[in-house]
Design an enzyme around this catalytic site. Structure first.
Site, PDB file in Angstrom:
ATOM      1  N   CYS A   1     -47.981 -10.041  24.189  1.00 24.78           N
ATOM      2  CA  CYS A   1     -46.894  -9.349  23.500  1.00 24.78           C
ATOM      3  C   CYS A   1     -46.134  -8.513  24.522  1.00 24.78           C
ATOM      4  O   CYS A   1     -46.740  -7.744  25.261  1.00 24.78           O
ATOM      5  CB  CYS A   1     -47.463  -8.464  22.391  1.00 24.78           C
ATOM      6  SG  CYS A   1     -46.218  -7.407  21.599  1.00 24.78           S
TER       7      CYS A   1
ATOM      8  N   CYS B   1     -50.402 -21.759  22.301  1.00 22.82           N
ATOM      9  CA  CYS B   1     -51.681 -21.821  21.601  1.00 22.82           C
ATOM     10  C   CYS B   1     -52.129 -20.377  21.386  1.00 22.82           C
ATOM     11  O   CYS B   1     -52.565 -19.709  22.327  1.00 22.82           O
ATOM     12  CB  CYS B   1     -52.664 -22.605  22.460  1.00 22.82           C
ATOM     13  SG  CYS B   1     -54.242 -22.892  21.678  1.00 22.82           S
TER      14      CYS B   1
END
Length: 167
Positions: A133, A156
């Site tokens: 993030c 993924c």
């Protein structure tokens, strides 16, 4: 040398069969938390992260762990909406970019613009690209070059690192 999804899945299966829990084709066993203070908009000390996150979320987002394949309900999430970081609530992926990769983790062919950061990961004896993030630095998963069009990429992502908000 890039590894195919089949090779990665075979390696992950061999590691799991060898009794290394918490290891899969998309990740690695959890090391100690990474300290990169002063780098992200949202930062907390380790004790604060432990209070804010469930143990499984902490293991993945802060400890770079991997959830067990096919364990996340978000793997089968097909409604329209947005997938957000479970650590800081930043919108990361649109359901429009989600696809079923067959790997057991939620997969996307692209993140939302400017939502994630990437860094080199050479654990497990292979070169991969870790995805985190961009706002809180939480580990999300890895990106591979065996995805569908239009990008050819497969992000993924550990479902436990995400919160889904339906449209």
């Amino acid at each position: 040398m890039p590894l195919s999804r089949r090779t990665l899945l075979g390696l992950g299966g061999a590691l799991v069969a060898a009794g290394l829990s918490g290891v899969g084709a998309c990740g690695r066993a959890a090391p100690a938390p990474v300290a990169r203070r002063g780098t992200f908009e949202v930062e907390h000390d380790d004790d604060q992260w432990r209070r804010l996150l469930a143990p499984a979320q902490y293991n993945v987002l802060r400890g770079h762990g991997t959830e067990r394949a096919f364990s996340s309900p978000l793997n089968g999430e097909h409604r329209r909406g947005t997938f957000h970081c479970a650590g800081c609530a930043l919108a990361l992926f649109s359901s429009a970019a989600k696809f079923d990769s067959g790997t057991g983790w939620p997969s996307f062919w692209a993140p939302l613009h400017g939502a994630v950061g990437e860094m080199r990961d050479s654990t497990l004896g292979m070169l991969r690209v870790e995805v985190h993030c961009r706002r809180c630095g939480g580990h999300l998963g890895h990106v591979f070059d065996d995805g569908p069009r239009p990008t050819g990429l497969r992000y993924c992502i550990n479902g436990v690192a995400l919160d889904f908000i339906a449209a």
